[in-house]
Structure formats: C-alpha cells, structure tokens
Design an enzyme around this catalytic site. Sequence first.
Site, mmCIF file in Angstrom:
data_model
loop_
_atom_site.group_PDB
_atom_site.id
_atom_site.type_symbol
_atom_site.label_atom_id
_atom_site.label_comp_id
_atom_site.label_asym_id
_atom_site.label_seq_id
_atom_site.Cartn_x
_atom_site.Cartn_y
_atom_site.Cartn_z
ATOM 1 C CG ASP A 22 57.639 -40.207 52.285
ATOM 2 O OD1 ASP A 22 58.557 -40.073 53.128
ATOM 3 O OD2 ASP A 22 56.452 -40.395 52.597
ATOM 4 C CG ASP B 130 62.108 -41.057 55.537
ATOM 5 O OD1 ASP B 130 62.460 -40.828 56.700
ATOM 6 O OD2 ASP B 130 60.933 -40.941 55.146
#
Length: 646
Positions: A538, A342
């Site tokens: 996250d 990500d």
Amino acid sequence: MSSHIKTFFSTVTSNHERHHSTFVAILLKHSELISALISGLLILVVFLSKEHLPTFLFYTLMISAFVVGGFHKAKEGIQETVSDKKLNVELLMIFAAIGACIIGYWLEGAILIFIFSLSGALETYTENKSKKELKSLMNLQPETALLVTQQGTQLVEIAALNVGDHIFVKAGEKVPVDGTIIHGSTAIDESYLTGESIPVTKGKDDAVFASTINLNGSITVVVDKLPTETLFQKIVHLVQEAQQSKSPSQAFIEKFESSYVKIVFLIVGMMMVLPPFLFGWSWQDTFYRAMILLVVASPCALVASVMPATLSAISNSAKNGILAKGGVHLENLASIQAIVFDKTGTLTNGTPIVTNQLFAEHVNKTRIIQMVYTMEKHSNHPLAKALITWCEQEYNVETLSLNNVTHVDGLGVKTMVDGEEWRIGNAIFVGKEKAEDFCQHLQNIAACSHVFVAKDEQIIAMFTLQDTIREDSRNAIHELKALGIEPIMLTGDNENTARAIANQLGIDHYKANCLPTDKVNEINKLKQKYKNIAMTGDGMNDAPALATANVGIAMGTGSEVAIETADVILIKNELSKIIRTIHLSKKMNRIIKQNIIFSIAVILTLILANFVQMLDLPLGVIGHEGSTILVILNGLRLLSKAETPV
C-alpha cells in the site's frame, strides 16, 4: 472604462484559447479511441439501414469506416514493418479487410478493422497510464533545498547540490536528498520508504533519506549522495525498469503473431498462383478462393477469444471492489504460486492503538491519564494521537490547564506542574535503564512501541502501542494456503514485530528490516523458486516490488504511487477479495482456452473446406463471423452472477 473593457475581452479571449487548447489536447490524447468508436458507429448505421441506403451513400459510409478506423493501425503496421523488417498482424488485418471488399463483403471487412482498432486504442491507453505512474512518482521528490552557506541559507535547486554540502531542513518539510544529520534531532516519517506509519527518532550521525518527512524538529544534514543517486531515485528506476520488461506471455504472443502472418500470406500467395497448374482451376476461381482464404484465415475470432472474456471479468471484479488494469493481470493471477505481503497497511490496519498499560504502585491513575491527555495534545506524533484517542474512548477525561508544555524534538513532551517535572516520551527521554527495569516482566514488549510517563525522574506509567491485524487477514492467509499458494511477508519493521505478526497470521516465511531495494531483491529470488509471484502492498516504498512482481496488488487506501504502479487494486481493502479474484482468473482462463481452441478449429475447418472447394463465400463468412459471435457470447458469460466465483 475602455481599459476595463479591453482587460475583460483579453481575459475572455485568454480563457477561450486555454479551454480550446485543452480540448484539442484531450482529442489528440484519445484520438485512437475516438476513431475506433466513430468507425463502429458508421458500421452500426450501415448494418441497421443497409437495405434502404443508396449505393453511393453505402460506399461512402463504408470507406469512411475503413479510413477512420484503420488509419492508426495501418500507420502502425507499416511503420513497424519498415523499422523491424517483419510482417505483423496489423498488415494481415488490413489486407483481409481489403480482400473482403474485393469479393463484395464490405461490412465484414469494416468489422475486422473496428475490432482491431479498438484493441489498439486500449493498448495506447495502457501505455499512457504507465507514463502517468512515473510522473506521479517523480512529483513526490522536492525540487529545492536550503543550502547552508557562510552568509546563512540559500534556496537552491537540488540538482545543484554536491556531496559534502550542508542543507537545513525545517519541521514539516521533506528531506531533499540522502544524507546524515550533523545537528539537531527530530522524528522522521519514513512511511514512503519503509511503509511503517510510526515515525523514527533521528539525531546526530543518523541517516536520512530523500522524500521522507521531517515532522517536528529542524535539522542540519550533510549531503551523502548526489540527487541522481538517492534511494528515492533508485525506486523510480526500479519501477521504470520493471514496467518496460515484457512478460513471457507477451513475448510469446508477439512471436506467434509474426509467424502466423507469414504463414497466412505465404499460403494465400501460393493459392493465387499454383491451383491453375496443379488442379486445373480457372484463374477466376483461384482468385476467388484466395480471397476467401484471406478472409477466413484472419484472426478475428482469435482476437475476440480474449477481449470479451477479459473485459467481462474486469467488469465482474469491479462490481465486487476489485479493479484490474488489464486482462493480462487477471490472467496471470491464475498461475501464481506465492503471494508476498507488505505488513503495515496491508496485513495490519496501519495505525497504532493502545494495547496495554502499566502503572506503578500507589499512583493516581486518573491524574496520570489527565496529564497524558493534556500534554499529548501539544504533539503531532502518531503515537500521541493514538494516546489521545484511547483516553477519550476509555475514560471521561478532562483537559487540564497547562500553559508551559515544551516539545523536545524526537523525544517527547515535558512540563512543570506544582514544582514537579512531568515527562512523556520514549525510553531515552525518561532514562533507558529505568525504562527497561520498569517493563522487564512484560512479554513481547519488543514487538510494540512504548510511551513512558515520568514524574521527577521516576517512571510511573507506560503505554504499549501496536499496529493491529486486519480482521480478514487470518482467513485470507488460510484460504491462500488451501489453494496451494504460499503467503510470504516482507516488512520494513524490526525482527521482533515481524515475527509476532507472522506467528499470529500463520505465515511461515517472512523477512524484516526491508528497504524497497531489499523487497525487489527478495521477489527476484522468489521468482526463481515459485516462477509466478504476486505482491500486495500500500505504500510508496512498495512500488518497486509491485512493479517487479508478476502481479502487483495495491490496497485502495494506499499511496497514489502504489495504486498507479499496481496491476490490481482492492478498492474495498479486503484481502479476501484476492481469493475471489484468483477464482475469477481461473474461470476466465478456462473460457479463453475454450474460445481459442474453438476459433482455431473453425479457422482450420474453413481453410480445409475452401481448399477442397466445398465452401462458398456466404458460408465462409457465416462460419467466420458466426465463430466470432459465439466466442464473444462465451466470454460474456462472466458478466452473469451465476458465473461469479464464490
């Protein structure tokens, strides 16, 4: 006075009952682990004092160790055998332990029970963690909504909402369902879904999603989807589906287990009947040899081949800021061929900072900065906070006295000073065409967020803000490529920003504008090409992808859901730790293979020696237990600093 005394005693009794029920619940939750530890303690007592124990006490302690330690696994083995109609290793271990007792080796039988009961307790712990992950995910969704009716608004359960209903969402509240704004404008924090920390401006006819946060403006939303069909619910379903699927290695182990048990029971059964007829053995020798076979063929060393090595590797990694939730995840890291990242909060720091500023000619920069600093203090937007921080760090700025600063939902702030109107906000707020003309000569402007300052319809300054790359991201990407592992970026950000970040980091493959479902689909496609995929993220939006990948890796400062869903957590938020963990994984796998080959070789040797009557019971026990101790010691090497990967 008597009523106060009654109240006091009632309160004390109530608290006592509540604490008692909590204590009982904890005991029941961890009963399997407690039983295993008690069994191990009884074994230790007997081992240290067996020469001095009375016979009655010796057998009492040994039987207690068997019953306490073996109850859960025996119950599980019997239930699975009845339901699946297949033999399992639980039954083999119980029979092997009983066989050891029959020929006088109670301590060895109890050790077999203890090792297996401990592994069962760890298995139960993992299952409980999985349930906790889904529970924490569900807690993020609002339970009620303000339904707009002809009489006003009414608080209702979201389960009672239907498509077409109108709901009112106040500033600071979570959006309860997926829908479309029909009145009002605001900034929406979609970080749960997209992972992007910068809120998105939303107005009439724009879509909003369940569990995103309405930051600063009240909006009316028409419900587009039932609460059970929202994007948030799809995320929950994806996490649950991925967690329930079995890895290829797990399926192989279960298949191997059933075959192994059948073969051992078949050979033991044959050995209890055939030798007197084929080789002229006495029935006493036949039974004796069959019991030795049952003991030496029990997979004690095979079980010990994996657990000490994995626990040592987990302990080693934890000391270095890496938390692995199980040995299987560390094992899988050694074989990954690609790792998906990500962007926001993983490759980047996740918080915008001022990267550039542009002022019109012949303006008072100090005055502009003072106005920006003072006016932005009236906003809670992340970009406003970034501007305030920049002003404080770069300039000795003073707060002006402004009493009429107005916040315009989803656009910016404005005020009147000495007859002049000041506006600070996005391009729409100050005039989109004017904004484009003002910054047209700047490069890579599309990859940034920008805040404009206008005075009386004229733009006089612009600030560009951008998320910054983590210091160790470049080195981590370079080292992954050196290991032959392909780095890939999936982000909810736009194409221009994604391309800029990918180019800076040297990432060749990326995809922008990804929702959680898009990330899952991409990972499933990548699995077909690369076989084993790791995912690093996250945010809550990364949870389905983390669960879908062969190994999910979460940043320690990430959302609770990402941390709960992931298999590995980088406590210190350093991507370089991933490289270290991969090296550790490869080392652990080598040790496990050494142990497995050694333990199988010992088992086969002992079986062969027993069959040709060259093995008596003491030597068989020494070989069996000795091989177990050796593979445990070999696995514990990973605790040593000398064995820590560089």
